[in-house]
Scaffold this active site. Structure first.
Site, PDB file in Angstrom:
ATOM      1  N   TYR A   1      24.848 -21.762  55.576  1.00  0.00           N
ATOM      2  CA  TYR A   1      25.191 -20.984  54.386  1.00  0.00           C
ATOM      3  C   TYR A   1      26.360 -21.655  53.671  1.00  0.00           C
ATOM      4  O   TYR A   1      27.312 -22.078  54.325  1.00  0.00           O
ATOM      5  CB  TYR A   1      25.589 -19.552  54.751  1.00  0.00           C
ATOM      6  CG  TYR A   1      24.548 -18.560  54.292  1.00  0.00           C
ATOM      7  CD1 TYR A   1      24.236 -18.463  52.937  1.00  0.00           C
ATOM      8  CD2 TYR A   1      23.867 -17.752  55.187  1.00  0.00           C
ATOM      9  CE1 TYR A   1      23.267 -17.588  52.498  1.00  0.00           C
ATOM     10  CE2 TYR A   1      22.892 -16.867  54.755  1.00  0.00           C
ATOM     11  CZ  TYR A   1      22.589 -16.789  53.405  1.00  0.00           C
ATOM     12  OH  TYR A   1      21.632 -15.930  52.968  1.00  0.00           O
TER      13      TYR A   1
ATOM     14  N   GLU B   1      27.526 -20.499  50.140  1.00  0.00           N
ATOM     15  CA  GLU B   1      27.737 -19.885  48.815  1.00  0.00           C
ATOM     16  C   GLU B   1      29.049 -20.394  48.226  1.00  0.00           C
ATOM     17  O   GLU B   1      30.060 -20.496  48.927  1.00  0.00           O
ATOM     18  CB  GLU B   1      27.752 -18.361  48.931  1.00  0.00           C
ATOM     19  CG  GLU B   1      26.356 -17.808  49.101  1.00  0.00           C
ATOM     20  CD  GLU B   1      26.311 -16.311  49.331  1.00  0.00           C
ATOM     21  OE1 GLU B   1      27.351 -15.654  49.221  1.00  0.00           O
ATOM     22  OE2 GLU B   1      25.211 -15.817  49.633  1.00  0.00           O
TER      23      GLU B   1
ATOM     24  N   ASP C   1      14.750 -29.058  28.236  1.00  0.00           N
ATOM     25  CA  ASP C   1      14.158 -29.019  29.575  1.00  0.00           C
ATOM     26  C   ASP C   1      13.368 -30.317  29.712  1.00  0.00           C
ATOM     27  O   ASP C   1      12.269 -30.457  29.178  1.00  0.00           O
ATOM     28  CB  ASP C   1      13.243 -27.792  29.665  1.00  0.00           C
ATOM     29  CG  ASP C   1      12.475 -27.725  30.982  1.00  0.00           C
ATOM     30  OD1 ASP C   1      12.462 -28.728  31.724  1.00  0.00           O
ATOM     31  OD2 ASP C   1      11.880 -26.665  31.243  1.00  0.00           O
TER      32      ASP C   1
ATOM     33  N   THR D   1      13.570 -30.356  36.646  1.00  0.00           N
ATOM     34  CA  THR D   1      13.189 -30.256  38.052  1.00  0.00           C
ATOM     35  C   THR D   1      13.421 -31.639  38.650  1.00  0.00           C
ATOM     36  O   THR D   1      13.649 -32.613  37.921  1.00  0.00           O
ATOM     37  CB  THR D   1      11.707 -29.859  38.220  1.00  0.00           C
ATOM     38  OG1 THR D   1      10.907 -30.759  37.454  1.00  0.00           O
ATOM     39  CG2 THR D   1      11.465 -28.433  37.763  1.00  0.00           C
TER      40      THR D   1
ATOM     41  N   LYS E   1       9.130 -34.079  39.777  1.00  0.00           N
ATOM     42  CA  LYS E   1       8.022 -34.603  38.958  1.00  0.00           C
ATOM     43  C   LYS E   1       8.182 -36.121  38.874  1.00  0.00           C
ATOM     44  O   LYS E   1       8.161 -36.778  39.911  1.00  0.00           O
ATOM     45  CB  LYS E   1       8.012 -33.910  37.593  1.00  0.00           C
ATOM     46  CG  LYS E   1       7.752 -32.389  37.705  1.00  0.00           C
ATOM     47  CD  LYS E   1       7.575 -31.739  36.351  1.00  0.00           C
ATOM     48  CE  LYS E   1       7.190 -30.280  36.446  1.00  0.00           C
ATOM     49  NZ  LYS E   1       8.342 -29.374  36.618  1.00  0.00           N
TER      50      LYS E   1
ATOM     51  N   ARG F   1      11.324 -30.637  45.776  1.00  0.00           N
ATOM     52  CA  ARG F   1      11.057 -29.562  44.824  1.00  0.00           C
ATOM     53  C   ARG F   1      12.356 -28.803  44.546  1.00  0.00           C
ATOM     54  O   ARG F   1      12.965 -28.273  45.477  1.00  0.00           O
ATOM     55  CB  ARG F   1      10.011 -28.627  45.447  1.00  0.00           C
ATOM     56  CG  ARG F   1       9.433 -27.573  44.555  1.00  0.00           C
ATOM     57  CD  ARG F   1       8.098 -27.128  45.112  1.00  0.00           C
ATOM     58  NE  ARG F   1       7.158 -28.239  45.038  1.00  0.00           N
ATOM     59  CZ  ARG F   1       6.430 -28.552  43.964  1.00  0.00           C
ATOM     60  NH1 ARG F   1       6.499 -27.812  42.892  1.00  0.00           N
ATOM     61  NH2 ARG F   1       5.626 -29.590  43.979  1.00  0.00           N
TER      62      ARG F   1
HETATM   63  N1  DSN Z   1       3.986 -26.057  36.352  1.00  0.00           N
HETATM   64  C1  DSN Z   1       4.599 -27.285  35.906  1.00  0.00           C
HETATM   65  C2  DSN Z   1       3.611 -28.225  35.330  1.00  0.00           C
HETATM   66  O1  DSN Z   1       2.585 -28.405  35.949  1.00  0.00           O
HETATM   67  O2  DSN Z   1       3.833 -28.789  34.275  1.00  0.00           O
HETATM   68  C3  DSN Z   1       5.701 -27.039  34.994  1.00  0.00           C
HETATM   69  O3  DSN Z   1       6.630 -26.204  35.617  1.00  0.00           O
END
Ligand code: DSN
Length: 423
Positions: free
Chosen positions: A59, A61, A205, A231, A234, A240
């Site tokens: 933990y 925080e 984003d 994120t 990707k 993730r």
């Molecule tokens: N769900 C993702 C995508 O496939 O583009 C975006 O968050």
């Protein structure tokens, strides 16, 4: 408790055969199928090792050196490394690596300066945007008054004059930039001028394109935007999770929005894996990888166009493209199902001004991050397009699907899955 070493599936095999079996089947699926989902990638063995590590037990925080728990020396080290490396990659004035996901990173940016009922303007989900950019089915469209811009009917690219007009009409407090299914370079200076002209904050984003940005192959939004979210799994090829970056003046508000505003304990094992991924992204080999992602996408688009496919906006500048199947007598859903049966994994996707409902959709979205991670290059993209084309042309032909599945597997096996589990 077992004294088994961690880091392999051995501890799991006897303890939980059902979960073990599912993971082994997923391993086989990733090994043997052509994975073209634009938002997915294969994280490295080092990222997986960190993500699967015992920092999940801790933990923490708070933030490095300002925690609500004792014993945080080592998790402080990994969080500080993650912050320093992300800062080096993107040049932001402030970085918070704690968001559990992209959605929570976006929430943190919104909640740091907006109040419920404020107006946001984002790209329409139906034209390539994301759920969290104001869609009514997401918190972003329920808590805020959301308005949308989209793409021009002819060019299928963002119509910046229209964005300006809509912004003047709806007077957003936040202009949201970024997309999940848009293949063209985003003009951040133009978006910044629009935001400034109406007194709006600007949030980008960049989840889909973060790897290309890190490699200098897409303009970096950080100098232009008040907030940049991403994120990490990707094109960036990490674990993730999410990250939110901002100008120094918003640092305190963003940190408060993430914790204690939205989240409790940060996922320290995931933050360790983010640090590893950012370290990998700083290496010269990452730039070469991203160049191949982009070159593969261009090769795929060209080969599709040569076979009479309608690639939305006529091509791609990034890692993905949308294919409008209206001239091929097959819906997005039918194509997704037929391709899946043939070992080629894509997702159905609405195309701009789609007349079909999203659950059917007129198109598919195709991306190259995973095939490039496997080492495939332009020549293999031509092979993939040939396989896709055969299936689309005869999408109800089951024997053909079986035959193409073998060919897809053979192609994958020429570029071996690089981290098989020991059996
Ligand atoms: N769900 C993702 C995508 O496939 O583009 C975006 O968050």
């Amino acid at each position: 408790m077992s004294s088994q070493a961690v880091g392999s599936l051995k501890a799991l095999k006897a303890a939980d055969p059902a979960v073990y079996a599912a993971i082994r089947k997923e391993e086989k699926r990733q090994r043997d199928k052509l994975l073209l989902i634009a938002s997915e990638n294969f994280a490295s063995p080092a990222v997986l090792a960190a993500q699967g590590c015992l920092m999940t037990n801790k933990y923490a925080e708070g933030y490095p050196a300002r925690r609500y728990y004792g014993g945080c020396q080592h998790v402080d080290t990994v969080e500080t490394l993650a912050i320093e490396r992300a800062t080096q990659l993107f040049g932001a004035e402030h970085v918070n690596v704690q968001p559990h996901s992209g959605s929570q990173a976006n929430m943190a940016a919104y909640f740091s300066v907006l109040k419920p009922g404020d107006v946001i303007l984002g790209m329409d989900l139906a034209q390539g945007g994301h759920l969290t950019h104001g869609s009514k089915v997401s918190f972003s469209g329920q808590l805020f008054q959301s308005f949308f811009y989209g793409v021009d009917r002819q060019t299928e690219q963002i119509d910046y004059d229209a964005v300006q007009r809509i912004a003047e009409q709806c007077r957003p407090k936040m202009l949201v930039v970024g997309a999940s299914a848009y293949a063209r370079t985003l003009d951040f200076p133009r978006f910044q001028a629009i935001a400034k002209s109406v007194g709006a904050y600007m949030m980008v984003d960049m989840a889909h394109i973060a790897g290309l940005v890190a490699a200098g192959l897409h303009p970096n939004p950080v100098p232009y935007a008040d907030f940049v979210t991403t994120t990490t799994h990707k094109t960036l090829r990490g674990p993730r999770g999410g990250v939110v970056m901002c100008k120094a003046e918003h640092a305190k508000a963003v940190d408060k929005a993430v914790f204690p505003g939205l989240q409790g304990g940060p996922l320290m094992h995931v933050i360790a894996a983010k640090a590893v991924a950012f370290g990998e992204a700083l290496a010269p080999s990452f730039k070469a990888y991203q160049r191949q992602v982009q070159a593969n996408a261009r090769a795929l688009a060209s080969a599709l166009l040569a076979r009479g496919y309608q690639v939305v906006s006529g091509g791609t500048d990034t890692h993905l493209m949308l294919i409008n199947l209206n001239n091929k007598n097959v819906t997005g859903k039918e194509a997704e199902v037929a391709l899946d049966a043939a070992g080629i994994i894509v997702n159905k996707n609405a195309v701009p001004y789609d007349e079909k409902p999203p659950a059917i959709a007129s198109g598919i979205r195709v991306g190259t991050p995973i095939v490039a991670t496997r080492g495939m290059r332009e020549a293999e993209m031509a092979e993939i397009v040939s396989l896709i084309d055969q299936i689309i042309q005869r999408h109800r032909d089951k024997p053909l699907q079986r035959e193409i599945r073998k060919q897809a597997k053979a192609l994958c096996n020429r570029f071996p899955f690089f981290y098989p589990y020991e059996s």
